[in-house]
Design a protein around this motif. Structure first.
Motif, PDB file in Angstrom:
ATOM      1  N   LEU A  24       1.359  -3.293   1.477  1.00 39.97           N
ATOM      2  CA  LEU A  24       1.255  -2.002   0.797  1.00 39.97           C
ATOM      3  C   LEU A  24       2.060  -0.929   1.522  1.00 39.97           C
ATOM      4  CD1 LEU A  24      -2.551  -2.037  -0.144  1.00 39.97           C
ATOM      5  CD2 LEU A  24      -0.605  -2.302  -1.707  1.00 39.97           C
ATOM      6  N   VAL A  25       2.008  -0.932   2.840  1.00 35.09           N
ATOM      7  CA  VAL A  25       2.738   0.076   3.624  1.00 35.09           C
ATOM      8  C   VAL A  25       4.248  -0.093   3.460  1.00 35.09           C
ATOM      9  CG1 VAL A  25       3.334   0.786   5.983  1.00 35.09           C
ATOM     10  CG2 VAL A  25       0.934   0.540   5.314  1.00 35.09           C
ATOM     11  N   VAL A  26       4.732  -1.339   3.561  1.00 37.29           N
ATOM     12  CA  VAL A  26       6.183  -1.542   3.481  1.00 37.29           C
ATOM     13  C   VAL A  26       6.713  -1.197   2.089  1.00 37.29           C
ATOM     14  CG1 VAL A  26       6.264  -3.990   2.789  1.00 37.29           C
ATOM     15  CG2 VAL A  26       8.042  -3.067   4.262  1.00 37.29           C
ATOM     16  N   ASN A  27       5.912  -1.462   1.057  1.00 40.92           N
ATOM     17  CA  ASN A  27       6.377  -1.237  -0.315  1.00 40.92           C
ATOM     18  C   ASN A  27       6.149   0.173  -0.834  1.00 40.92           C
ATOM     19  OD1 ASN A  27       7.533  -3.751  -1.473  1.00 40.92           O
ATOM     20  ND2 ASN A  27       5.566  -4.613  -0.843  1.00 40.92           N
ATOM     21  N   PHE A  28       5.074   0.803  -0.410  1.00 41.84           N
ATOM     22  CA  PHE A  28       4.722   2.083  -1.019  1.00 41.84           C
ATOM     23  C   PHE A  28       4.744   3.265  -0.047  1.00 41.84           C
ATOM     24  CE2 PHE A  28       2.521  -1.261  -3.502  1.00 41.84           C
ATOM     25  CZ  PHE A  28       3.301  -1.152  -4.645  1.00 41.84           C
ATOM     26  N   VAL A  29       5.132   3.001   1.193  1.00 43.44           N
ATOM     27  CA  VAL A  29       5.348   4.083   2.158  1.00 43.44           C
ATOM     28  C   VAL A  29       6.787   4.008   2.685  1.00 43.44           C
ATOM     29  CG1 VAL A  29       4.667   5.121   4.349  1.00 43.44           C
ATOM     30  CG2 VAL A  29       2.914   4.158   2.829  1.00 43.44           C
ATOM     31  N   PHE A  31       5.373   2.269 -20.437  1.00 45.08           N
ATOM     32  CA  PHE A  31       4.696   1.873 -19.209  1.00 45.08           C
ATOM     33  C   PHE A  31       3.394   1.149 -19.529  1.00 45.08           C
ATOM     34  CE2 PHE A  31       7.657   4.840 -17.450  1.00 45.08           C
ATOM     35  CZ  PHE A  31       7.832   4.475 -16.130  1.00 45.08           C
ATOM     36  N   VAL A  32       2.617   1.715 -20.451  1.00 49.53           N
ATOM     37  CA  VAL A  32       1.352   1.097 -20.837  1.00 49.53           C
ATOM     38  C   VAL A  32       1.592  -0.259 -21.487  1.00 49.53           C
ATOM     39  CG1 VAL A  32      -0.696   1.336 -22.296  1.00 49.53           C
ATOM     40  CG2 VAL A  32       0.238   3.337 -21.102  1.00 49.53           C
ATOM     41  N   GLU A  33       2.602  -0.317 -22.366  1.00 47.49           N
ATOM     42  CA  GLU A  33       2.914  -1.580 -23.045  1.00 47.49           C
ATOM     43  C   GLU A  33       3.328  -2.648 -22.045  1.00 47.49           C
ATOM     44  OE1 GLU A  33       5.958  -3.358 -26.457  1.00 47.49           O
ATOM     45  OE2 GLU A  33       6.081  -1.252 -25.859  1.00 47.49           O
ATOM     46  N   ALA A  34       4.178  -2.282 -21.090  1.00 44.09           N
ATOM     47  CA  ALA A  34       4.614  -3.245 -20.080  1.00 44.09           C
ATOM     48  C   ALA A  34       3.439  -3.730 -19.247  1.00 44.09           C
ATOM     49  CB  ALA A  34       5.674  -2.621 -19.180  1.00 44.09           C
ATOM     50  N   PHE A  35       2.543  -2.827 -18.905  1.00 41.03           N
ATOM     51  CA  PHE A  35       1.376  -3.198 -18.105  1.00 41.03           C
ATOM     52  C   PHE A  35       0.509  -4.203 -18.860  1.00 41.03           C
ATOM     53  CE2 PHE A  35      -3.016  -2.487 -16.675  1.00 41.03           C
ATOM     54  CZ  PHE A  35      -2.876  -2.752 -15.330  1.00 41.03           C
ATOM     55  N   LEU A  36       0.295  -3.955 -20.150  1.00 47.82           N
ATOM     56  CA  LEU A  36      -0.546  -4.850 -20.945  1.00 47.82           C
ATOM     57  C   LEU A  36       0.123  -6.200 -21.190  1.00 47.82           C
ATOM     58  CD1 LEU A  36      -1.981  -2.377 -23.612  1.00 47.82           C
ATOM     59  CD2 LEU A  36      -3.212  -3.424 -21.712  1.00 47.82           C
ATOM     60  N   VAL A  37       1.387  -6.149 -21.631  1.00 49.70           N
ATOM     61  CA  VAL A  37       2.081  -7.373 -22.040  1.00 49.70           C
ATOM     62  C   VAL A  37       2.494  -8.219 -20.843  1.00 49.70           C
ATOM     63  CG1 VAL A  37       4.126  -8.277 -23.213  1.00 49.70           C
ATOM     64  CG2 VAL A  37       2.881  -6.340 -24.186  1.00 49.70           C
ATOM     65  N   LEU A  38       2.907  -7.574 -19.756  1.00 48.94           N
ATOM     66  CA  LEU A  38       3.462  -8.311 -18.631  1.00 48.94           C
ATOM     67  C   LEU A  38       2.487  -8.542 -17.488  1.00 48.94           C
ATOM     68  CD1 LEU A  38       6.983  -6.648 -18.456  1.00 48.94           C
ATOM     69  CD2 LEU A  38       6.338  -8.768 -19.586  1.00 48.94           C
ATOM     70  N   ILE A  39       1.357  -7.853 -17.506  1.00 49.26           N
ATOM     71  CA  ILE A  39       0.410  -8.015 -16.408  1.00 49.26           C
ATOM     72  C   ILE A  39      -0.962  -8.463 -16.913  1.00 49.26           C
ATOM     73  CG2 ILE A  39      -0.749  -6.875 -14.480  1.00 49.26           C
ATOM     74  CD1 ILE A  39       1.626  -4.950 -14.360  1.00 49.26           C
ATOM     75  N   ALA A  55      -0.564  -1.948  -8.268  1.00 48.23           N
ATOM     76  CA  ALA A  55      -0.257  -0.761  -7.456  1.00 48.23           C
ATOM     77  C   ALA A  55       1.041  -0.108  -7.907  1.00 48.23           C
ATOM     78  CB  ALA A  55      -0.169  -1.157  -5.980  1.00 48.23           C
ATOM     79  N   GLN A  56       2.067  -0.910  -8.219  1.00 41.94           N
ATOM     80  CA  GLN A  56       3.341  -0.292  -8.609  1.00 41.94           C
ATOM     81  C   GLN A  56       3.257   0.362  -9.976  1.00 41.94           C
ATOM     82  OE1 GLN A  56       6.558  -3.419  -9.921  1.00 41.94           O
ATOM     83  NE2 GLN A  56       5.227  -4.409  -8.443  1.00 41.94           N
ATOM     84  N   MET A  57       2.479  -0.215 -10.883  1.00 38.34           N
ATOM     85  CA  MET A  57       2.343   0.403 -12.201  1.00 38.34           C
ATOM     86  C   MET A  57       1.569   1.724 -12.119  1.00 38.34           C
ATOM     87  SD  MET A  57       3.981  -1.019 -14.560  1.00 38.34           S
ATOM     88  CE  MET A  57       5.005  -2.478 -14.684  1.00 38.34           C
ATOM     89  N   VAL A  58       0.636   1.791 -11.182  1.00 40.66           N
ATOM     90  CA  VAL A  58      -0.130   3.025 -10.999  1.00 40.66           C
ATOM     91  C   VAL A  58       0.712   4.091 -10.296  1.00 40.66           C
ATOM     92  CG1 VAL A  58      -2.112   4.044  -9.795  1.00 40.66           C
ATOM     93  CG2 VAL A  58      -2.372   1.865 -11.000  1.00 40.66           C
ATOM     94  N   LEU A  59       1.473   3.681  -9.288  1.00 41.82           N
ATOM     95  CA  LEU A  59       2.189   4.638  -8.439  1.00 41.82           C
ATOM     96  C   LEU A  59       3.580   5.005  -8.947  1.00 41.82           C
ATOM     97  CD1 LEU A  59       1.252   3.166  -4.928  1.00 41.82           C
ATOM     98  CD2 LEU A  59       0.311   5.206  -6.019  1.00 41.82           C
ATOM     99  N   LEU A  60       4.219   4.110  -9.704  1.00 41.90           N
ATOM    100  CA  LEU A  60       5.602   4.352 -10.117  1.00 41.90           C
ATOM    101  C   LEU A  60       5.793   5.662 -10.884  1.00 41.90           C
ATOM    102  CD1 LEU A  60       8.492   3.334 -10.083  1.00 41.90           C
ATOM    103  CD2 LEU A  60       7.990   1.981 -12.144  1.00 41.90           C
ATOM    104  N   PRO A  61       4.947   6.004 -11.860  1.00 42.48           N
ATOM    105  CA  PRO A  61       5.137   7.296 -12.545  1.00 42.48           C
ATOM    106  C   PRO A  61       5.103   8.481 -11.588  1.00 42.48           C
ATOM    107  CG  PRO A  61       3.634   5.902 -13.784  1.00 42.48           C
ATOM    108  CD  PRO A  61       3.850   5.227 -12.467  1.00 42.48           C
ATOM    109  N   GLY A  62       4.195   8.435 -10.620  1.00 39.01           N
ATOM    110  CA  GLY A  62       4.110   9.525  -9.648  1.00 39.01           C
ATOM    111  C   GLY A  62       5.348   9.620  -8.777  1.00 39.01           C
TER     112      GLY A  62
END
Length: 313
Positions: A68-73, A158-166, A132-139
């Protein structure tokens, strides 16, 4: 195919480029095929992670924290350092942000394993990294682009990708696992699907590249300008990942996996988001695909370099 999967992937991208150049009229159909092939690929990826293993992976505190640190910090800080030097074109910048801020969840497992990284721990962390990336990417996008973001990005894709791909692939994978645990037929289906990982990845890469090559037209120069940034990112993240692995005192296999997860990006999953942008920003999708081309070459180098960077003591 597993022994020669790197060659298979490079060949698939070369074939995709040839198809895209020779048959540009096929682009709309190929773009519609991206979601099905990518969703199937992620279903097979999730199928490799037993639900019980996912629960246990949440207890692997140091590895998950490092991922999480390496990817989101660390990655956002590296991207921030490069952002001011990116081309001024809004579409190009948005494409770079989309792809560099999202960690890979598919072939990173393959390349990490080839370099002696802990693929199992990385695989178990995959759903968490996706969510985590779907939640944080918009921000993150808002932090980099400010109020301009509201005029070019809609929440719907974003919502469609989250539903269809995750959500859907993950749910189907867990249902298949439950079936496999109770019925021999289910186990046979799970085993057969697991054997399709390399062909599915190749099909996905071919489809993606073939669908985007016709968009290049007069934009080759603009796209070429981002290639040095992608190369620089791979170089910096090799040492940044090493630093994070040492900070969390991880063993060698886990440390190598952290280097790979920090360097590889989620171009295939964010591509549908780029494709959903307005036509005037269509070049963003090509910028995303270009990162894949650079990264696959980079991963071939990583497979040889990372074991030397993090040798077994």
């Amino acid at each position: 195919m597993e022994r020669h999967q790197v060659s298979v992937y490079v060949g698939a991208m070369a074939a995709g480029a040839l198809v895209g150049w020779a048959a540009p009229a096929a682009r709309p159909g190929l773009e519609h095929a991206i979601y099905p092939v990518l969703g199937t690929l992620l279903y097979v990826t999730f199928l490799q992670v037993p639900a019980a293993e996912l629960v246990r992976s949440l207890r692997a505190g140091r590895f998950l924290a490092a991922a999480l640190v390496v990817n989101f910090v660390v990655v956002p800080l590296v991207v921030a350092a490069m952002f001011a030097f990116l081309p001024d074109d809004q579409a190009v910048r948005l494409g770079v942000l989309l792809v560099l801020l999202a960690p890979c969840v598919d072939y990173v497992i393959v390349f990490s394993g080839l370099a002696g990284g802990s693929s199992q721990r990385l695989l178990a962390a995959t759903p968490l990294l996706l969510i985590a990336q779907m939640v944080l990417l918009p921000g993150f996008l808002f932090l980099f682009m400010g109020s301009d973001l509201a005029y070019v990005v809609e929440a719907g894709p974003f919502v469609e990708a989250f539903l269809v791909l995750i959500v859907i692939p993950l749910a189907l994978a867990w249902l298949t696992q439950g079936w496999a645990a109770r019925r021999p037929a289910g186990q046979k289906v799970a085993d057969a699907m697991g054997a399709t990982m390399v062909p599915l990845m190749a099909a996905t890469l071919l489809t993606v590249v073939a669908s985007q090559v016709p968009k290049l037209n007069d934009s080759v120069a603009d796209v070429a300008r981002v290639v040095p940034f992608y190369v620089l990112f791979l170089l910096v993240m090799a040492f940044a990942g090493l630093g994070v692995a040492r900070l969390f005192r991880l063993d060698v296999p886990a440390g190598r996996a952290i280097v790979f997860t920090g360097a590889t990006r989620n171009s295939l999953v964010v591509l549908p988001l780029a494709l959903a942008l307005p036509d005037r920003l269509a070049i963003a999708a090509v910028v995303v695909v270009t990162q894949t081309l650079v990264e696959v070459v980079g991963m071939v180098i990583y497979v040889r370099a990372v074991p030397r960077l993090l040798p077994v003591s």
